[in-house]
Design a protein around this motif. Structure first.
Motif, PDB file in Angstrom:
ATOM      1  N   ARG A   1     -13.172 -30.465   4.964  1.00  0.00           N
ATOM      2  CA  ARG A   1     -13.491 -29.152   4.401  1.00  0.00           C
ATOM      3  C   ARG A   1     -14.072 -28.262   5.492  1.00  0.00           C
ATOM      4  NH1 ARG A   1     -16.414 -33.144   2.530  1.00  0.00           N
ATOM      5  NH2 ARG A   1     -14.995 -33.373   0.796  1.00  0.00           N
ATOM      6  N   ALA A   2     -13.943 -26.970   5.286  1.00  0.00           N
ATOM      7  CA  ALA A   2     -14.479 -25.972   6.217  1.00  0.00           C
ATOM      8  C   ALA A   2     -15.581 -25.194   5.507  1.00  0.00           C
ATOM      9  CB  ALA A   2     -13.376 -25.016   6.662  1.00  0.00           C
ATOM     10  N   TYR A   3     -16.617 -24.854   6.251  1.00  0.00           N
ATOM     11  CA  TYR A   3     -17.753 -24.104   5.724  1.00  0.00           C
ATOM     12  C   TYR A   3     -17.855 -22.751   6.414  1.00  0.00           C
ATOM     13  CZ  TYR A   3     -19.298 -28.392   3.483  1.00  0.00           C
ATOM     14  OH  TYR A   3     -19.363 -29.512   2.696  1.00  0.00           O
ATOM     15  N   VAL A   4     -18.485 -21.816   5.729  1.00  0.00           N
ATOM     16  CA  VAL A   4     -18.761 -20.500   6.287  1.00  0.00           C
ATOM     17  C   VAL A   4     -19.984 -19.931   5.555  1.00  0.00           C
ATOM     18  CG1 VAL A   4     -17.263 -19.210   4.688  1.00  0.00           C
ATOM     19  CG2 VAL A   4     -17.708 -18.295   6.975  1.00  0.00           C
ATOM     20  N   THR A   5     -20.701 -19.051   6.210  1.00  0.00           N
ATOM     21  CA  THR A   5     -21.776 -18.294   5.555  1.00  0.00           C
ATOM     22  C   THR A   5     -21.477 -16.815   5.746  1.00  0.00           C
ATOM     23  OG1 THR A   5     -23.207 -18.192   7.504  1.00  0.00           O
ATOM     24  CG2 THR A   5     -23.481 -20.104   6.039  1.00  0.00           C
ATOM     25  N   TRP A   6     -22.109 -15.971   4.929  1.00  0.00           N
ATOM     26  CA  TRP A   6     -21.906 -14.527   5.066  1.00  0.00           C
ATOM     27  C   TRP A   6     -23.133 -13.785   4.581  1.00  0.00           C
ATOM     28  CZ3 TRP A   6     -18.631 -17.440   1.801  1.00  0.00           C
ATOM     29  CH2 TRP A   6     -18.970 -17.405   0.444  1.00  0.00           C
ATOM     30  N   HIS A   7     -23.292 -12.592   5.125  1.00  0.00           N
ATOM     31  CA  HIS A   7     -24.337 -11.684   4.651  1.00  0.00           C
ATOM     32  C   HIS A   7     -23.913 -11.130   3.299  1.00  0.00           C
ATOM     33  CE1 HIS A   7     -26.973 -11.392   8.147  1.00  0.00           C
ATOM     34  NE2 HIS A   7     -25.885 -11.474   8.889  1.00  0.00           N
ATOM     35  N   THR A   8     -24.892 -10.855   2.456  1.00  0.00           N
ATOM     36  CA  THR A   8     -24.624 -10.229   1.165  1.00  0.00           C
ATOM     37  C   THR A   8     -24.975  -8.748   1.264  1.00  0.00           C
ATOM     38  OG1 THR A   8     -26.829 -10.842   0.404  1.00  0.00           O
ATOM     39  CG2 THR A   8     -25.025 -12.360  -0.120  1.00  0.00           C
TER      40      THR A   8
ATOM     41  N   ALA B   1     -15.389 -21.027  -1.629  1.00  0.00           N
ATOM     42  CA  ALA B   1     -16.179 -20.857  -2.847  1.00  0.00           C
ATOM     43  C   ALA B   1     -17.630 -21.178  -2.529  1.00  0.00           C
ATOM     44  CB  ALA B   1     -15.675 -21.798  -3.941  1.00  0.00           C
ATOM     45  N   ARG B   2     -18.524 -20.450  -3.142  1.00  0.00           N
ATOM     46  CA  ARG B   2     -19.953 -20.699  -2.937  1.00  0.00           C
ATOM     47  C   ARG B   2     -20.314 -22.128  -3.333  1.00  0.00           C
ATOM     48  NH1 ARG B   2     -24.228 -16.104  -3.727  1.00  0.00           N
ATOM     49  NH2 ARG B   2     -23.096 -14.255  -3.009  1.00  0.00           N
TER      50      ARG B   2
ATOM     51  N   ASP C   1     -30.862 -16.799   4.566  1.00  0.00           N
ATOM     52  CA  ASP C   1     -30.665 -16.003   3.346  1.00  0.00           C
ATOM     53  C   ASP C   1     -29.190 -15.758   3.042  1.00  0.00           C
ATOM     54  OD1 ASP C   1     -30.134 -14.280   5.438  1.00  0.00           O
ATOM     55  OD2 ASP C   1     -31.352 -12.629   4.665  1.00  0.00           O
ATOM     56  N   GLU C   2     -28.311 -16.500   3.715  1.00  0.00           N
ATOM     57  CA  GLU C   2     -26.872 -16.310   3.523  1.00  0.00           C
ATOM     58  C   GLU C   2     -26.288 -17.407   2.633  1.00  0.00           C
ATOM     59  OE1 GLU C   2     -24.888 -16.109   7.300  1.00  0.00           O
ATOM     60  OE2 GLU C   2     -26.085 -14.401   7.955  1.00  0.00           O
ATOM     61  N   PRO C   3     -25.436 -17.026   1.667  1.00  0.00           N
ATOM     62  CA  PRO C   3     -24.757 -18.045   0.869  1.00  0.00           C
ATOM     63  C   PRO C   3     -23.788 -18.858   1.724  1.00  0.00           C
ATOM     64  CG  PRO C   3     -24.104 -15.831   0.174  1.00  0.00           C
ATOM     65  CD  PRO C   3     -25.092 -15.668   1.272  1.00  0.00           C
ATOM     66  N   VAL C   4     -23.636 -20.115   1.345  1.00  0.00           N
ATOM     67  CA  VAL C   4     -22.722 -21.029   2.023  1.00  0.00           C
ATOM     68  C   VAL C   4     -21.458 -21.133   1.178  1.00  0.00           C
ATOM     69  CG1 VAL C   4     -22.370 -23.407   2.811  1.00  0.00           C
ATOM     70  CG2 VAL C   4     -24.639 -22.333   3.025  1.00  0.00           C
ATOM     71  N   GLY C   5     -20.303 -21.018   1.842  1.00  0.00           N
ATOM     72  CA  GLY C   5     -19.020 -21.202   1.175  1.00  0.00           C
ATOM     73  C   GLY C   5     -18.310 -22.407   1.751  1.00  0.00           C
ATOM     74  N   VAL C   6     -17.479 -23.028   0.942  1.00  0.00           N
ATOM     75  CA  VAL C   6     -16.712 -24.200   1.382  1.00  0.00           C
ATOM     76  C   VAL C   6     -15.276 -24.045   0.924  1.00  0.00           C
ATOM     77  CG1 VAL C   6     -17.239 -25.610  -0.674  1.00  0.00           C
ATOM     78  CG2 VAL C   6     -16.686 -26.726   1.513  1.00  0.00           C
ATOM     79  N   ARG C   7     -14.381 -24.573   1.728  1.00  0.00           N
ATOM     80  CA  ARG C   7     -12.944 -24.600   1.402  1.00  0.00           C
ATOM     81  C   ARG C   7     -12.448 -25.998   1.692  1.00  0.00           C
ATOM     82  NH1 ARG C   7      -8.293 -20.944   4.406  1.00  0.00           N
ATOM     83  NH2 ARG C   7      -6.654 -22.505   4.286  1.00  0.00           N
TER      84      ARG C   7
END
Length: 162
Positions: A116-123, A138-139, A146-152
């Motif tokens: 799986r791959a992860y990413v974070t982003w500013h809101t 997806a979160r 303070d950034e949500p983590v997403g995974v694919r």
């Protein structure tokens, strides 16, 4: 009109100035660190960072950096890889280069056996969250700072023929 050949290339002395010149739009500067910070982080984390120039034809149009085999929250049992930075030059946005770069990073992680791959982003305003969710992230419910983590989830490696 033909589409230029897209590829990721290592950052080298030959393309450093072009990579360093990549700059997002002023209204996006709060969303992603400048390329020079990413290159400095790659220098101090050489086993974890995978920095690459995004090249269209013969022109550097962006920068992407993956993180490899990072121990999430210093937990040796939770090893993650994913997208650390993505900068598409302001003059080259809206041409699919960001999507190409994310897909290329995911393909590289898959090639390395990462599930799986992860990413974070500013809101907030102009968040890149819709971009990442459209690409299958997806979160997780976690935060990195303070950034949500997403995974694919990445496609399972093909079984070798018997």
């Amino acid at each position: 009109m033909s589409t230029p050949h897209l590829r990721l290339e290592p950052v080298t002395a030959a393309n450093f100035d072009a990579v360093h010149a990549v700059s997002v739009r002023p209204d996006q500067q709060h969303l992603v660190s400048p390329v020079v910070k990413s290159l400095a982080e790659a220098y101090v984390h050489p086993t974890m960072a995978w920095p690459r120039a995004i090249v269209a034809g013969e022109e550097v149009v962006g920068f992407v950096m993956a993180f490899l085999d990072h121990h999430w929250n210093d937990d040796p049992a939770d090893v993650r890889s994913g997208l650390w930075r993505l900068n598409i030059d302001a003059a080259h946005q809206g041409k699919g280069y960001g999507t190409f770069a994310v897909e290329a990073v995911c393909a590289e992680l898959h090639r390395r056996g990462t599930p799986r791959a992860y990413v974070t982003w500013h809101t907030g305003p102009r968040t890149p969250e819709p971009f990442y969710t459209a690409l299958g992230f997806a979160r997780t419910g976690e935060l990195s700072g303070d950034e949500p983590v997403g995974v694919r989830e990445l496609a399972a490696p093909a079984e070798a023929p018997a």
